[in-house]
Write a protein that holds these residues in place. Sequence first.
Motif, PDB file in Angstrom:
ATOM      1  N   LYS A  69      93.458   0.137 -54.393  1.00 57.94           N
ATOM      2  CA  LYS A  69      93.725   1.472 -53.855  1.00 57.94           C
ATOM      3  C   LYS A  69      95.019   1.492 -53.039  1.00 57.94           C
ATOM      4  N   TRP A  70      95.249   0.423 -52.301  1.00 59.50           N
ATOM      5  CA  TRP A  70      96.440   0.364 -51.455  1.00 59.50           C
ATOM      6  C   TRP A  70      97.715   0.496 -52.283  1.00 59.50           C
ATOM      7  N   HIS A  71      97.828  -0.311 -53.315  1.00 62.38           N
ATOM      8  CA  HIS A  71      99.050  -0.351 -54.122  1.00 62.38           C
ATOM      9  C   HIS A  71      99.175   0.832 -55.085  1.00 62.38           C
ATOM     10  N   ASN A  72      98.048   1.351 -55.568  1.00 65.78           N
ATOM     11  CA  ASN A  72      98.088   2.404 -56.577  1.00 65.78           C
ATOM     12  C   ASN A  72      97.894   3.808 -56.032  1.00 65.78           C
ATOM     13  N   HIS A  73      97.256   3.927 -54.867  1.00 63.69           N
ATOM     14  CA  HIS A  73      96.978   5.245 -54.308  1.00 63.69           C
ATOM     15  C   HIS A  73      97.611   5.447 -52.932  1.00 63.69           C
ATOM     16  N   VAL A  74      97.319   4.539 -52.010  1.00 62.66           N
ATOM     17  CA  VAL A  74      97.690   4.744 -50.604  1.00 62.66           C
ATOM     18  C   VAL A  74      99.198   4.755 -50.401  1.00 62.66           C
ATOM     19  N   VAL A  75      99.882   3.709 -50.851  1.00 67.11           N
ATOM     20  CA  VAL A  75     101.324   3.607 -50.625  1.00 67.11           C
ATOM     21  C   VAL A  75     102.099   4.718 -51.355  1.00 67.11           C
ATOM     22  N   PRO A  76     101.810   4.989 -52.640  1.00 67.50           N
ATOM     23  CA  PRO A  76     102.528   6.090 -53.303  1.00 67.50           C
ATOM     24  C   PRO A  76     102.331   7.434 -52.603  1.00 67.50           C
ATOM     25  N   ALA A  77     101.097   7.703 -52.131  1.00 68.65           N
ATOM     26  CA  ALA A  77     100.833   8.970 -51.440  1.00 68.65           C
ATOM     27  C   ALA A  77     101.587   9.048 -50.121  1.00 68.65           C
ATOM     28  N   TYR A  78     101.629   7.939 -49.392  1.00 66.93           N
ATOM     29  CA  TYR A  78     102.346   7.894 -48.117  1.00 66.93           C
ATOM     30  C   TYR A  78     103.829   8.202 -48.330  1.00 66.93           C
ATOM     31  N   LYS A  79     104.404   7.600 -49.354  1.00 64.48           N
ATOM     32  CA  LYS A  79     105.833   7.797 -49.624  1.00 64.48           C
ATOM     33  C   LYS A  79     106.149   9.220 -50.077  1.00 64.48           C
ATOM     34  N   ARG A 113      93.555  -1.805 -42.842  1.00 57.87           N
ATOM     35  CA  ARG A 113      92.800  -1.126 -43.894  1.00 57.87           C
ATOM     36  C   ARG A 113      91.749  -2.059 -44.492  1.00 57.87           C
ATOM     37  N   ILE A 114      92.123  -3.286 -44.763  1.00 57.47           N
ATOM     38  CA  ILE A 114      91.185  -4.260 -45.324  1.00 57.47           C
ATOM     39  C   ILE A 114      90.010  -4.466 -44.377  1.00 57.47           C
ATOM     40  N   SER A 115      90.300  -4.633 -43.105  1.00 58.76           N
ATOM     41  CA  SER A 115      89.258  -4.848 -42.104  1.00 58.76           C
ATOM     42  C   SER A 115      88.345  -3.637 -41.990  1.00 58.76           C
ATOM     43  N   ARG A 116      88.913  -2.449 -41.920  1.00 61.89           N
ATOM     44  CA  ARG A 116      88.114  -1.229 -41.781  1.00 61.89           C
ATOM     45  C   ARG A 116      87.214  -1.004 -42.988  1.00 61.89           C
ATOM     46  N   ASP A 117      87.778  -1.130 -44.190  1.00 61.27           N
ATOM     47  CA  ASP A 117      86.995  -0.848 -45.397  1.00 61.27           C
ATOM     48  C   ASP A 117      85.908  -1.880 -45.638  1.00 61.27           C
ATOM     49  N   ASP A 118      86.112  -3.076 -45.126  1.00 61.71           N
ATOM     50  CA  ASP A 118      85.071  -4.103 -45.238  1.00 61.71           C
ATOM     51  C   ASP A 118      83.938  -3.806 -44.257  1.00 61.71           C
ATOM     52  N   ILE A 119      84.282  -3.540 -43.007  1.00 59.08           N
ATOM     53  CA  ILE A 119      83.272  -3.349 -41.964  1.00 59.08           C
ATOM     54  C   ILE A 119      82.550  -2.009 -42.096  1.00 59.08           C
ATOM     55  N   GLU A 120      83.308  -0.916 -42.286  1.00 61.23           N
ATOM     56  CA  GLU A 120      82.724   0.422 -42.255  1.00 61.23           C
ATOM     57  C   GLU A 120      82.178   0.879 -43.598  1.00 61.23           C
ATOM     58  N   ARG A 121      82.765   0.406 -44.700  1.00 64.30           N
ATOM     59  CA  ARG A 121      82.390   0.953 -46.001  1.00 64.30           C
ATOM     60  C   ARG A 121      81.948  -0.092 -47.011  1.00 64.30           C
ATOM     61  N   GLY A 140      99.576  10.324 -39.747  1.00 66.32           N
ATOM     62  CA  GLY A 140      99.844   8.897 -39.860  1.00 66.32           C
ATOM     63  C   GLY A 140      99.196   8.346 -41.104  1.00 66.32           C
ATOM     64  N   GLY A 141      99.814   7.353 -41.692  1.00 68.31           N
ATOM     65  CA  GLY A 141      99.276   6.755 -42.897  1.00 68.31           C
ATOM     66  C   GLY A 141      98.071   5.882 -42.601  1.00 68.31           C
ATOM     67  N   SER A 142      97.398   5.451 -43.639  1.00 65.54           N
ATOM     68  CA  SER A 142      96.251   4.568 -43.503  1.00 65.54           C
ATOM     69  C   SER A 142      96.666   3.271 -42.811  1.00 65.54           C
ATOM     70  N   GLY A 143      95.886   2.867 -41.813  1.00 66.61           N
ATOM     71  CA  GLY A 143      96.190   1.627 -41.105  1.00 66.61           C
ATOM     72  C   GLY A 143      97.244   1.758 -40.035  1.00 66.61           C
ATOM     73  N   SER A 144      97.679   2.970 -39.754  1.00 70.03           N
ATOM     74  CA  SER A 144      98.711   3.163 -38.724  1.00 70.03           C
ATOM     75  C   SER A 144      98.141   3.056 -37.316  1.00 70.03           C
ATOM     76  N   GLY A 145      96.821   3.082 -37.196  1.00 71.02           N
ATOM     77  CA  GLY A 145      96.195   3.062 -35.880  1.00 71.02           C
ATOM     78  C   GLY A 145      95.996   4.451 -35.314  1.00 71.02           C
ATOM     79  N   LYS A 146      95.992   5.435 -36.204  1.00 75.10           N
ATOM     80  CA  LYS A 146      95.882   6.841 -35.788  1.00 75.10           C
ATOM     81  C   LYS A 146      94.557   7.128 -35.079  1.00 75.10           C
TER      82      LYS A 146
END
Length: 215
Positions: free
Chosen positions: A162-172, A144-152, A14-20
């Motif tokens: 990262k979302w627009h330049n790394h995460v989404v292109p990798a998912y696709k 993703r925004i919530s997780r990266d703020d709270i956990e990291r 599952g992609g980032s933020g999918s709730g995996k």
Amino acid sequence: MRKSNKPFIIGIAGGSGSGKTFFLKSFLNHFKPGEVTLVSQDDYYIDAGVMSMEENKLFNFDLPSAIDHKQFVHDISKLVHGEIVYKKEYNFNNPLAVVKTLEIKPAPVLIIEGLFILHFQDIAALLDHSIFIEAKGSVALQRRISRDDIERGYPKEDVLYKWHNHVVPAYKEYLLPYKSSCHRIVVNNDNTPEKIIELTDAICRELKLQQLNNC
């Protein structure tokens, strides 16, 4: 027990933020101790060393080359053959994190999870059952925004970069093309734990019945 000593291998992608992560926790709760073991792709990131916030922002972790594929496959093979794996937990380049040594024991059911497990063909070939977790883009991004703020502690600007330049292109490129080949697709747009718990319960019942029929 199955006809062979090989564990029943389930792949969960599952992609980032999918709730995996929540899906996995719910899924694992349906097994007794000793019935199931989990190996996560996240523990096989190649150590990128200590980086500044800006370096971390620009470094692309969402590529297959960021994973120690050889070690990942090696450890999966050991579990398949009934051997215990000892692995240092990945700390996501957090110098303050206490690094744990994971003891991963073989079990009748082996769950392999991660972004690239379907892209890595030698891993995909081992799977007896594959599950694809997805959520619409806006929902996944907010998670993703919530997780990266709270956990990291990542600033929202860095998360969006990262979302627009790394995460989404990798998912696709490395995950979405394999969606149609999965045995099951789980749409997880709601933040309703009860729905996921009910769904994982149904999936586990079905898979356990399938294993009994293969005895």
